[in-house]
Design a protein around this motif. Structure first.
Motif, short mmCIF file in Angstrom:
data_model
loop_
_atom_site.label_atom_id
_atom_site.label_comp_id
_atom_site.label_asym_id
_atom_site.label_seq_id
_atom_site.Cartn_x
_atom_site.Cartn_y
_atom_site.Cartn_z
N GLU A 8 6.23 7.23 2.16
CA GLU A 8 7.54 7.33 2.82
C GLU A 8 8.20 5.98 3.07
OE1 GLU A 8 6.65 11.52 5.11
OE2 GLU A 8 6.80 9.70 6.31
N MET A 9 7.38 4.95 3.36
CA MET A 9 7.95 3.62 3.69
C MET A 9 8.49 2.96 2.43
SD MET A 9 5.50 1.79 6.49
CE MET A 9 6.27 0.20 6.33
N GLU A 10 9.78 3.18 2.20
CA GLU A 10 10.36 2.69 0.94
C GLU A 10 10.38 1.16 0.86
OE1 GLU A 10 14.10 4.59 0.37
OE2 GLU A 10 13.14 6.52 0.04
N GLU A 11 10.47 0.50 2.04
CA GLU A 11 10.55 -0.96 2.04
C GLU A 11 9.19 -1.61 1.72
OE1 GLU A 11 10.85 1.08 4.51
OE2 GLU A 11 10.22 0.27 6.44
N VAL A 12 8.13 -0.79 1.78
CA VAL A 12 6.79 -1.31 1.49
C VAL A 12 6.31 -0.75 0.17
CG1 VAL A 12 4.38 -1.36 2.24
CG2 VAL A 12 6.21 -1.49 3.94
N GLN A 13 6.11 -1.62 -0.80
CA GLN A 13 5.64 -1.19 -2.11
C GLN A 13 4.15 -1.50 -2.22
OE1 GLN A 13 7.88 -0.39 -5.18
NE2 GLN A 13 5.94 0.31 -6.00
N VAL A 14 3.30 -0.48 -2.05
CA VAL A 14 1.85 -0.70 -2.10
C VAL A 14 1.44 -0.91 -3.55
CG1 VAL A 14 -0.41 0.26 -1.56
CG2 VAL A 14 1.54 0.75 -0.07
N MET A 15 1.81 0.02 -4.38
CA MET A 15 1.60 -0.10 -5.83
C MET A 15 2.54 0.89 -6.51
SD MET A 15 -2.28 1.43 -5.91
CE MET A 15 -2.68 0.72 -7.48
N ASP A 16 2.48 0.99 -7.81
CA ASP A 16 3.39 1.89 -8.52
C ASP A 16 3.32 3.30 -7.94
OD1 ASP A 16 3.92 -0.11 -10.14
OD2 ASP A 16 3.19 0.82 -11.99
N THR A 17 4.48 3.95 -7.87
CA THR A 17 4.54 5.28 -7.26
C THR A 17 3.61 6.26 -7.97
OG1 THR A 17 6.86 4.70 -7.10
CG2 THR A 17 6.25 6.85 -6.27
N ALA A 18 3.55 6.19 -9.29
CA ALA A 18 2.70 7.13 -10.04
C ALA A 18 1.23 6.93 -9.67
CB ALA A 18 2.88 6.92 -11.55
N ALA A 19 0.82 5.66 -9.55
CA ALA A 19 -0.57 5.35 -9.21
C ALA A 19 -0.88 5.80 -7.78
CB ALA A 19 -0.81 3.85 -9.35
N LEU A 20 0.08 5.56 -6.90
CA LEU A 20 -0.09 5.94 -5.49
C LEU A 20 -0.24 7.46 -5.37
CD1 LEU A 20 -0.05 4.29 -2.87
CD2 LEU A 20 2.36 4.85 -2.64
N ALA A 21 0.60 8.18 -6.07
CA ALA A 21 0.55 9.65 -6.01
C ALA A 21 -0.78 10.17 -6.55
CB ALA A 21 1.72 10.24 -6.81
N MET A 22 -1.25 9.55 -7.63
CA MET A 22 -2.53 9.98 -8.23
C MET A 22 -3.68 9.76 -7.24
SD MET A 22 -4.08 8.79 -11.88
CE MET A 22 -2.56 8.08 -12.42
N CYS A 23 -3.66 8.63 -6.56
CA CYS A 23 -4.72 8.33 -5.58
C CYS A 23 -4.63 9.29 -4.40
CB CYS A 23 -4.61 6.88 -5.09
SG CYS A 23 -5.11 5.70 -6.34
N LYS A 24 -3.42 9.56 -3.94
CA LYS A 24 -3.25 10.46 -2.79
C LYS A 24 -3.78 11.86 -3.13
CE LYS A 24 0.26 12.27 0.38
NZ LYS A 24 -0.14 13.67 0.36
N GLU A 25 -3.33 12.38 -4.26
CA GLU A 25 -3.71 13.74 -4.64
C GLU A 25 -5.21 13.90 -4.81
OE1 GLU A 25 -1.46 14.94 -8.12
OE2 GLU A 25 0.38 14.55 -6.98
N ASN A 26 -5.88 12.83 -5.21
CA ASN A 26 -7.31 12.93 -5.50
C ASN A 26 -8.20 12.21 -4.50
OD1 ASN A 26 -7.30 14.33 -8.25
ND2 ASN A 26 -5.75 12.74 -8.47
N ASN A 27 -7.59 11.90 -3.33
CA ASN A 27 -8.37 11.30 -2.24
C ASN A 27 -9.08 10.02 -2.59
OD1 ASN A 27 -8.15 12.62 0.22
ND2 ASN A 27 -9.21 14.41 -0.63
N MET A 28 -8.41 9.17 -3.34
CA MET A 28 -9.01 7.85 -3.66
C MET A 28 -8.40 6.83 -2.70
SD MET A 28 -10.81 5.68 -5.41
CE MET A 28 -11.53 6.86 -6.52
N PRO A 29 -9.19 6.29 -1.76
CA PRO A 29 -8.60 5.29 -0.85
C PRO A 29 -8.25 3.98 -1.57
CG PRO A 29 -10.94 5.61 -0.38
CD PRO A 29 -10.60 6.55 -1.48
#
Ligand code: UDP
Length: 247
Positions: free
Chosen positions: A192-213
């Motif tokens: 949700e925090m658009e001003e903070v780019q942790v990593m690419d959105t696709a990579a972030l979504a993949m980690c979230k969906e599969n519980n990879m911290p």
């Protein structure tokens, strides 16, 4: 819940820029050697290490495509850049006495082993660091996606993303002296925090969906990687079962 446990198998994502050293682009052998020493320090702690290496110090597909090269072609060029970095890192790890194998998602048998999941796992089990180059082997994504994908299929405990700052901040710490680091962050906030780019959105979504911290930390600060492995309070830990808490 803050992660307290010690990690046993990690996926380390290293951006190509960390191999530039004092140069403007390309590979500085001194910087590569210093990276290898940092990896050796955690290897000595009997942590299984898989590394995904970027290519941004040499070539990025997206920026080249803006200058007229067909995007997919430019992305393949970017993937080749990661293989060059992988070779340099393999050489440096070898020099500091760390057993290592380079694999690539693009087939080039004369240069490196092709990526085979079971072989990569076997290498780690045998005490070898395994470097995975050419990302996913597919255009239109970056090595962040490669790191997420490989972290999942290799059953890593965590994806450790090395950055120039020691974690995720509420504001840009380079321009805001009062910026505060997050100790932990939920995936929901990270997305949700658009001003903070942790990593690419696709990579972030993949980690979230599969519980990879994901652990975001500063690889350049002495001892940070070792501390992060031990579960000490460095960097920012992003996971689903975690509250968003400032340090
Ligand atoms: N790339 C790609 N597919 C992948 C991984 C990388 O097409 O799975 C290309 C893409 O053009 C990217 C370049 O390789 O820009 C270099 O990787 P990246 O930008 O992730 O490097 P980093 O920023 O981590 O140094």
């Amino acid at each position: 819940m803050q992660q307290q446990k010690r990690f046993k198998r990690i996926m380390l994502k290293i951006g190509g820029e960390s191999l530039i050293g004092d140069r403007e682009y390309g590979i500085d052998p001194k910087a590569v050697l210093s990276m290898a020493e940092k990896i050796k320090a955690i290897y000595a702690k009997e942590v299984e290490v898989a590394i995904v290496i970027g290519g941004g110090n040499i070539f990025r597909g997206l920026s080249a495509s803006k200058n007229g090269i067909e995007r997919a072609t430019a992305d393949y060029m970017g993937m080749l850049a990661t293989v060059m970095n992988g070779l340099a890192l393999q050489d440096a790890l070898d020099k500091v006495g760390v057993p290592v194998r380079l694999q690539t998602a693009l087939q080039m048998p004369a240069v490196a082993e092709g990526f085979i999941r079971s072989k990569a796992i076997r290498h780690m089990e045998k005490g070898r660091v395994v470097i995975l180059s050419a990302g996913t082997g597919m255009p239109y994504v970056t090595t962040d996606s490669g790191a997420a994908l490989h972290a999942l299929e290799l059953h890593c405990d965590v994806l450790m993303k090395a950055t120039k700052v020691d974690g995720i901040y509420d504001k840009d710490p380079m321009t805001n002296p009062g910026a505060r680091r997050f100790k932990t962050m939920s995936y929901k906030t990270a997305i949700e925090m658009e001003e903070v780019q942790v990593m690419d959105t696709a990579a972030l979504a993949m980690c979230k969906e599969n519980n990879m911290p994901i652990m975001v930390f500063d690889l350049f600060e002495e001892g940070q990687l070792e501390k992060a492995i031990e579960g000490e309070d460095v960097g920012t830990y992003v996971a689903n079962d975690t509250e968003t808490v400032l340090a």
